[in-house]
Each structure stands twice: as structure tokens, then as C-alpha cells.
Scaffold this motif. Structure first.
Motif, mmCIF file in Angstrom:
data_model
loop_
_atom_site.group_PDB
_atom_site.id
_atom_site.type_symbol
_atom_site.label_atom_id
_atom_site.label_comp_id
_atom_site.label_asym_id
_atom_site.label_seq_id
_atom_site.Cartn_x
_atom_site.Cartn_y
_atom_site.Cartn_z
ATOM 1 N N ALA A 216 46.131 26.029 7.780
ATOM 2 C CA ALA A 216 45.280 27.103 8.421
ATOM 3 C C ALA A 216 44.838 26.362 9.687
ATOM 4 N N LEU A 217 44.528 25.306 9.774
ATOM 5 C CA LEU A 217 43.918 24.708 10.785
ATOM 6 C C LEU A 217 45.184 24.165 11.801
ATOM 7 N N LYS A 218 46.044 23.916 11.307
ATOM 8 C CA LYS A 218 47.115 22.941 11.891
ATOM 9 C C LYS A 218 48.019 24.039 12.613
ATOM 10 N N TYR A 219 48.308 25.078 12.002
ATOM 11 C CA TYR A 219 49.170 26.269 12.655
ATOM 12 C C TYR A 219 48.596 27.118 13.253
ATOM 13 N N GLY A 220 49.086 27.922 14.144
ATOM 14 C CA GLY A 220 48.578 29.242 14.828
ATOM 15 C C GLY A 220 47.636 29.068 15.917
ATOM 16 N N SER A 242 39.106 22.811 17.308
ATOM 17 C CA SER A 242 37.816 21.918 17.051
ATOM 18 C C SER A 242 37.341 22.186 15.737
ATOM 19 N N LEU A 243 38.013 23.194 15.085
ATOM 20 C CA LEU A 243 37.491 23.594 13.474
ATOM 21 C C LEU A 243 37.764 22.289 12.613
ATOM 22 N N THR A 244 36.914 22.201 11.550
ATOM 23 C CA THR A 244 37.159 21.141 10.567
ATOM 24 C C THR A 244 37.085 21.896 9.282
ATOM 25 N N GLN A 245 37.657 21.319 8.339
ATOM 26 C CA GLN A 245 37.788 21.870 6.936
ATOM 27 C C GLN A 245 36.411 22.047 6.507
ATOM 28 N N PHE A 251 32.160 29.020 4.642
ATOM 29 C CA PHE A 251 32.306 30.526 4.521
ATOM 30 C C PHE A 251 32.652 30.809 3.096
ATOM 31 N N PHE A 252 33.307 30.035 2.427
ATOM 32 C CA PHE A 252 33.521 30.241 0.932
ATOM 33 C C PHE A 252 33.714 28.926 0.197
ATOM 34 N N ALA A 253 33.697 28.941 -1.093
ATOM 35 C CA ALA A 253 33.579 27.797 -1.868
ATOM 36 C C ALA A 253 34.752 27.679 -2.779
ATOM 37 N N ASP A 254 35.689 28.794 -3.046
ATOM 38 C CA ASP A 254 36.644 28.662 -3.828
ATOM 39 C C ASP A 254 38.078 28.567 -3.502
ATOM 40 N N ILE A 255 38.499 28.320 -2.153
ATOM 41 C CA ILE A 255 39.712 28.142 -1.740
ATOM 42 C C ILE A 255 40.213 26.864 -2.044
ATOM 43 N N GLU A 256 41.606 26.680 -2.213
ATOM 44 C CA GLU A 256 42.118 25.473 -2.619
ATOM 45 C C GLU A 256 42.420 24.751 -1.376
#
Length: 257
Positions: A216-220, A242-245, A251-256
Motif C-alpha cells: 500500500a505504501l510502495k505502489y500508487g 513520507s508515510l510509514t507502516q 488507524f487499525f490494529a488487525d491488518i496483516e
């Protein structure tokens, strides 16, 4: 100046409507997609990601609001009618291709999508050179399997074929519904890189659901997060870069990952 190609205005989708068990999946959701956007879509389970795609694709009727493409109201268009300007690749490699037809035959079917059918030779041979060049872009040996029935391909090759079929006639809108999720990590990365290259080269407008924060961070050029049936975060350009994981995980805790 980029123009909006897709707009969702106050879109509402309920399940078990008019019963005590009614649940609102999309809650007056608003989204504007500009031409050339490549949007990665994140959200925890039940946030409404698949419902969003099903609403755009037309296989789920919305209960409120409107959907427009190029300023034309398509809210009540059937799923079949939307295929004239929209393509979708699903998570399951078995969807989107005809297993008994060869790779070349599937590609020819995609090439002739939307055309009137006539009683004439299928014209497969004149297209073989084009199909070989096209499949080479996937970098997974698919170009050597043009005469192979699709059901005999590996999962990665079959998903790559589904992607090529979805983009062959350059749709106005491309929906990638976790299209690498069923693949092993190496094959998934390979397909994502090929996907990114084709989207850039063809200047496609694309929305891609993913559970992988890294992708999600790398593409788009843009990233949105769905939460409780609404878009809780929408970032693009330098701000996205500039976003980081760690920031996304707030925003949420249960995304893989």
C-alpha cells in the motif's frame, strides 16, 4: 488538470435491511477518483472494502447515494453494462479465465470483448505475435504457454493472465480485489511489479485492495483507509510517500503486515 472519472456521493449499503439485524456497511461514503489515480485501499476486516468494490462493479445495489462515471449516473446500471468501462481482477486465480481454453484463446476473448459477434473465423493466428509480446511483460514464462489450456497453468500465471485480460482493452476503471493475496510471496511480488509497470505504461485508473501495508505504501499515488463504512484517511503525493507502516497502524490494529 486531472478530471474526476469516478464519484461516489453519500453511498449507503445495508445488509438485513428493515430487520432488527440491519447493519450499515457503507455509511454515506464519499469518494472522488481522478483520471490516472492508482489508489491503494486499506481497511480492517468488515470495514467495507469488498462492498465498496461490489458497489462500483454493479454486482451489489446501493441503498442510498449515487455513483457517476465521467459525470454520467451509473447507479442503476447492471453489472454487465458496467463491463464496457470497468474491469476487475479477483483474489481467486480461477476467476476471470476460461479453464479449457488456451492462454491465447482467453486473450482473444478479452480482445474482442464488447464487439458484435459474427460467424467468421476467430482470427487467432494473426494475434499470436501480439499475445507473445504482451505475456512477456509478466516475466513469469507465460509467453511459452500460449497454447496451454488455462486450467493447467500455475496460480501465478493464471492470475497474470486474468490481469492481462482485464487491462487488454484499457478500461476506464480497473479494480484489483486483493489480486495477489492467494499467491506465494515471491510470485505475489513479481505480479505486483508487473502490475505497477502496466498501470504506469497504460496510464490506467486503478483502485487496489490490499492487506499488505508495504504494498500500500510502495505502489500508487494515493492511499485511502476505510473505517466503519467511511473513508477515514485519504493521502496522496509527497504526503503518502513520507508515510510509514507505524503511522498507518494507528488507524487499525488487525491488518496483516
Amino acid at each position: 488538470m486531472t478530471k474526476p472519472i469516478l464519484k461516489l456521493d453519500d453511498v449507503v449499503v445495508n445488509v438485513n435491511q428493515n430487520t432488527p439485524e440491519q447493519i450499515t456497511i457503507l455509511n454515506h461514503l464519499n469518494l472522488t477518483v481522478n483520471e490516472g489515480d492508482f489508489i491503494t485501499v486499506l481497511g480492517s476486516n468488515g470495514a467495507g472494502k469488498s462492498t465498496l468494490f461490489n458497489s462500483i462493479g454493479g454486482n451489489l445495489k446501493i441503498d442510498g447515494g449515487s455513483i457517476t462515471v465521467r459525470d454520467k449516473d451509473i447507479t442503476h446500471f447492471s453489472e454487465e453494462r458496467r463491463t464496457h468501462f470497468l474491469s476487475r481482477v479477483f483474489q481467486d486465480p480461477k476467476l476471470g479465465t476460461a479453464p479449457r481454453m488456451t492462454v491465447a484463446e482467453n486473450l482473444l476473448l478479452a480482445k474482442k470483448r464488447g464487439e458484435k459477434r459474427h460467424l467468421k473465423p476467430r482470427g487467432l493466428k494473426p494475434n499470436m505475435a501480439e499475445f507473445k509480446t504482451l505475456t512477456e511483460t509478466m516475466r513469469n514464462g507465460l509467453e511459452h504457454r500460449l497454447n496451454t489450456p488455462t486450467g493447467s497453468l500455475s496460480g501465478g500465471q493464471r492470475q497474470a493472465l486474468s490481469f492481462l485480460m482485464a487491462t487488454l482493452k484499457r478500461p476506464d476503471i480497473l479494480l484489483l480485489d486483493e489480486h495477489t493475496a492467494a499467491l506465494d510471496p515471491k510470485t505475489s511480488q513479481q505480479l505486483m511489479e508487473a502490475t505497477n509497470d502496466r498501470i504506469k505504461e497504460e496510464k490506467l485508473t486503478c483502485l487496489m485492495i490490499t492487506h499488505h501495508l508495504e504494498d500500500a505504501l510502495k505502489y500508487g499515488n494515493r492511499l485511502i483507509v476505510l473505517q466503519d463504512g467511511q473513508i477515514s484517511f485519504d493521502v496522496s503525493g509527497a504526503e503518502k510517500a513520507s508515510l510509514t507502516q507505524e503511522q498507518l497502524l494507528t488507524f487499525f490494529a488487525d491488518i496483516e503486515q
